[in-house]
Write a protein that holds these residues in place. Structure first.
Motif, PDB file in Angstrom:
ATOM      1  N   TYR A  40      41.195  -1.390   7.764  1.00  0.00           N
ATOM      2  CA  TYR A  40      41.449  -2.425   6.765  1.00  0.00           C
ATOM      3  C   TYR A  40      40.160  -2.929   6.119  1.00  0.00           C
ATOM      4  CZ  TYR A  40      46.410  -2.447   7.682  1.00  0.00           C
ATOM      5  OH  TYR A  40      47.729  -2.064   7.764  1.00  0.00           O
ATOM      6  N   ILE A  41      39.044  -2.849   6.822  1.00  0.00           N
ATOM      7  CA  ILE A  41      37.757  -3.129   6.168  1.00  0.00           C
ATOM      8  C   ILE A  41      37.543  -2.143   5.036  1.00  0.00           C
ATOM      9  CG2 ILE A  41      35.239  -2.994   6.454  1.00  0.00           C
ATOM     10  CD1 ILE A  41      35.626  -4.101   9.294  1.00  0.00           C
ATOM     11  N   TRP A  42      37.791  -0.859   5.318  1.00  0.00           N
ATOM     12  CA  TRP A  42      37.639   0.179   4.282  1.00  0.00           C
ATOM     13  C   TRP A  42      38.592  -0.057   3.113  1.00  0.00           C
ATOM     14  CZ3 TRP A  42      41.600   4.156   3.844  1.00  0.00           C
ATOM     15  CH2 TRP A  42      41.373   5.019   2.761  1.00  0.00           C
ATOM     16  N   LYS A  43      39.866  -0.365   3.404  1.00  0.00           N
ATOM     17  CA  LYS A  43      40.832  -0.582   2.328  1.00  0.00           C
ATOM     18  C   LYS A  43      40.403  -1.751   1.437  1.00  0.00           C
ATOM     19  CE  LYS A  43      44.169   1.255   1.619  1.00  0.00           C
ATOM     20  NZ  LYS A  43      44.415   2.450   0.757  1.00  0.00           N
ATOM     21  N   GLN A  44      39.846  -2.805   2.047  1.00  0.00           N
ATOM     22  CA  GLN A  44      39.408  -3.945   1.254  1.00  0.00           C
ATOM     23  C   GLN A  44      38.214  -3.589   0.374  1.00  0.00           C
ATOM     24  OE1 GLN A  44      40.844  -6.877   0.837  1.00  0.00           O
ATOM     25  NE2 GLN A  44      39.235  -7.563  -0.571  1.00  0.00           N
ATOM     26  N   ARG A  45      37.210  -2.895   0.967  1.00  0.00           N
ATOM     27  CA  ARG A  45      36.042  -2.489   0.185  1.00  0.00           C
ATOM     28  C   ARG A  45      36.446  -1.528  -0.927  1.00  0.00           C
ATOM     29  NH1 ARG A  45      34.557  -5.714   3.441  1.00  0.00           N
ATOM     30  NH2 ARG A  45      35.419  -6.936   1.739  1.00  0.00           N
ATOM     31  N   GLN A  46      37.391  -0.636  -0.635  1.00  0.00           N
ATOM     32  CA  GLN A  46      37.847   0.313  -1.650  1.00  0.00           C
ATOM     33  C   GLN A  46      38.525  -0.413  -2.797  1.00  0.00           C
ATOM     34  OE1 GLN A  46      41.380   2.880  -1.033  1.00  0.00           O
ATOM     35  NE2 GLN A  46      40.011   4.619  -1.403  1.00  0.00           N
ATOM     36  N   ALA A  47      39.387  -1.373  -2.482  1.00  0.00           N
ATOM     37  CA  ALA A  47      40.077  -2.125  -3.525  1.00  0.00           C
ATOM     38  C   ALA A  47      39.072  -2.879  -4.396  1.00  0.00           C
ATOM     39  CB  ALA A  47      41.073  -3.097  -2.894  1.00  0.00           C
ATOM     40  N   GLU A  48      38.048  -3.460  -3.769  1.00  0.00           N
ATOM     41  CA  GLU A  48      37.022  -4.178  -4.524  1.00  0.00           C
ATOM     42  C   GLU A  48      36.247  -3.242  -5.442  1.00  0.00           C
ATOM     43  OE1 GLU A  48      36.254  -7.476  -0.948  1.00  0.00           O
ATOM     44  OE2 GLU A  48      34.776  -5.904  -1.362  1.00  0.00           O
ATOM     45  N   ALA A  49      35.878  -2.073  -4.907  1.00  0.00           N
ATOM     46  CA  ALA A  49      35.106  -1.117  -5.700  1.00  0.00           C
ATOM     47  C   ALA A  49      35.909  -0.611  -6.884  1.00  0.00           C
ATOM     48  CB  ALA A  49      34.650   0.047  -4.817  1.00  0.00           C
ATOM     49  N   GLN A  50      37.156  -0.251  -6.647  1.00  0.00           N
ATOM     50  CA  GLN A  50      37.978   0.274  -7.737  1.00  0.00           C
ATOM     51  C   GLN A  50      38.259  -0.797  -8.779  1.00  0.00           C
ATOM     52  OE1 GLN A  50      41.379   2.207  -5.993  1.00  0.00           O
ATOM     53  NE2 GLN A  50      40.154   3.789  -5.021  1.00  0.00           N
ATOM     54  N   SER A  51      38.441  -2.042  -8.348  1.00  0.00           N
ATOM     55  CA  SER A  51      38.651  -3.127  -9.295  1.00  0.00           C
ATOM     56  C   SER A  51      37.433  -3.310 -10.197  1.00  0.00           C
ATOM     57  CB  SER A  51      38.945  -4.428  -8.535  1.00  0.00           C
ATOM     58  OG  SER A  51      39.087  -5.511  -9.423  1.00  0.00           O
ATOM     59  N   GLU A  52      36.239  -3.096  -9.636  1.00  0.00           N
ATOM     60  CA  GLU A  52      34.999  -3.233 -10.411  1.00  0.00           C
ATOM     61  C   GLU A  52      34.763  -2.045 -11.329  1.00  0.00           C
ATOM     62  OE1 GLU A  52      30.202  -3.077  -9.464  1.00  0.00           O
ATOM     63  OE2 GLU A  52      31.551  -3.935  -7.958  1.00  0.00           O
ATOM     64  N   ILE A  53      35.051  -0.842 -10.828  1.00  0.00           N
ATOM     65  CA  ILE A  53      34.683   0.384 -11.544  1.00  0.00           C
ATOM     66  C   ILE A  53      35.743   0.814 -12.541  1.00  0.00           C
ATOM     67  CG2 ILE A  53      34.191   2.847 -11.231  1.00  0.00           C
ATOM     68  CD1 ILE A  53      33.088   2.056  -8.417  1.00  0.00           C
ATOM     69  N   TRP A  54      37.010   0.665 -12.198  1.00  0.00           N
ATOM     70  CA  TRP A  54      38.087   1.178 -13.043  1.00  0.00           C
ATOM     71  C   TRP A  54      38.334   0.232 -14.212  1.00  0.00           C
ATOM     72  CZ3 TRP A  54      42.478   3.445  -9.461  1.00  0.00           C
ATOM     73  CH2 TRP A  54      41.934   4.498  -8.696  1.00  0.00           C
ATOM     74  N   THR A  55      37.514   0.357 -15.239  1.00  0.00           N
ATOM     75  CA  THR A  55      37.609  -0.507 -16.417  1.00  0.00           C
ATOM     76  C   THR A  55      38.303   0.174 -17.599  1.00  0.00           C
ATOM     77  OG1 THR A  55      35.397   0.215 -17.115  1.00  0.00           O
ATOM     78  CG2 THR A  55      35.533  -1.785 -15.762  1.00  0.00           C
ATOM     79  N   ASP A  56      38.557   1.464 -17.484  1.00  0.00           N
ATOM     80  CA  ASP A  56      39.196   2.203 -18.575  1.00  0.00           C
ATOM     81  C   ASP A  56      40.705   1.943 -18.552  1.00  0.00           C
ATOM     82  OD1 ASP A  56      40.292   4.084 -20.330  1.00  0.00           O
ATOM     83  OD2 ASP A  56      38.751   5.565 -19.884  1.00  0.00           O
ATOM     84  N   PRO A  57      41.265   1.363 -19.600  1.00  0.00           N
ATOM     85  CA  PRO A  57      42.704   1.055 -19.596  1.00  0.00           C
ATOM     86  C   PRO A  57      43.600   2.286 -19.530  1.00  0.00           C
ATOM     87  CG  PRO A  57      41.762   0.714 -21.786  1.00  0.00           C
ATOM     88  CD  PRO A  57      40.608   0.946 -20.855  1.00  0.00           C
ATOM     89  N   ASN A  58      43.044   3.455 -19.815  1.00  0.00           N
ATOM     90  CA  ASN A  58      43.836   4.693 -19.750  1.00  0.00           C
ATOM     91  C   ASN A  58      43.981   5.222 -18.335  1.00  0.00           C
ATOM     92  OD1 ASN A  58      44.427   5.009 -22.539  1.00  0.00           O
ATOM     93  ND2 ASN A  58      42.322   5.682 -22.876  1.00  0.00           N
ATOM     94  N   GLY A  59      43.259   4.630 -17.376  1.00  0.00           N
ATOM     95  CA  GLY A  59      43.360   5.064 -15.991  1.00  0.00           C
ATOM     96  C   GLY A  59      42.437   6.231 -15.665  1.00  0.00           C
TER      97      GLY A  59
END
Length: 231
Positions: A128-147
């Motif tokens: 769950y530490i990994w899942k939280q860090r992953q969610a944070e990273a993807q929220s920061e990096i995934w800025t393209d609205p097309n996915g």
């Protein structure tokens, strides 16, 4: 094993045992695997096979899941490598009822597996530490609205590495992403040599993800590939 003899095809039910073998062999000494299964005395490879089988069947229905085989080998049905890509989701697009149902089915199967086999050595806190860090990273990096096309897993058997199989597995989706003008994304559990290999396929490093369990840190390397024009 010339690259021209390698066949890349979508995963089928009969390929699952070979795909599971490939994952277990390729990830035996993987840094993330060793971190999240840190008490190796409790590691249950049978439970791990069941878990991977569940994920493979889910991937057949919901992801782009490819296997690599050598057409002229004496073991032409042997799985030499696999890649599972999650398809892009446009920003703001709600999940369909079918997607909710698939997630519910996956959750139920995983719960049933845990009831029957236990956790099999999985360090739940670290997971769950990994899942939280992953969610944070993807929220920061995934800025393209097309996915993004997300390379969730890619492995090539050690005996088959260096022969272009990984590149061929990547190409199945990167060509599609280029045609659609979409970005690709992955998370590598090794800096060297993996990031250099991915850079050669057009990815660039964007963020280091530190999964910290009281000072015992697993580092993952987030990389993005921009859509490319034909040469």
């Amino acid at each position: 094993m010339p690259t021209s003899t390698i066949s890349i095809s979508l995963l089928r039910e009969e390929d699952i045992p070979g795909a599971v073998d490939a994952v277990q062999e390729a990830f035996a000494e993987d840094p993330y695997n060793l971190w999240v299964y840190n008490d190796r005395s409790k590691l249950n490879l049978k439970r791990n096979r069941v878990s991977l089988g569940i994920r493979c069947r889910w991937g057949i229905r919901n992801a782009l899941f490819y296997v690599a085989k050598d057409l002229i080998s004496g073991e032409k049905d042997k799985v030499l490598g696999i890649a599972m890509w999650m398809p892009p989701r446009q920003a703001g697009l709600k999940k369909t009822w079918g997607e909710w149902l698939e997630e519910w089915k996956l959750w139920c199967q995983q719960v049933g597996m845990n009831v029957w086999y236990g956790r099999g050595g999985l360090n739940v806190k670290r997971y769950y530490i990994w899942k939280q860090r992953q969610a944070e990273a993807q929220s920061e990096i995934w800025t393209d609205p097309n996915g993004y096309y997300f390379c969730n897993i890619i492995v090539v058997l050690p005996e088959a590495q260096g022969k272009g199989i990984g590149r061929a597995l990547f190409r199945e989706v990167t060509q599609k992403a280029d045609a659609e003008g979409r970005r690709c994304y992955l998370e590598s559990s090794r800096d060297e040599p993996n990031t250099k290999i991915y850079e050669a396929m057009g990815f660039h490093f964007v963020k280091q993800m530190d999964c910290d369990d009281d000072g015992d840190i697993c580092q993952l390397y987030c990389m993005v590939r921009e859509p490319q024009s034909p040469p």
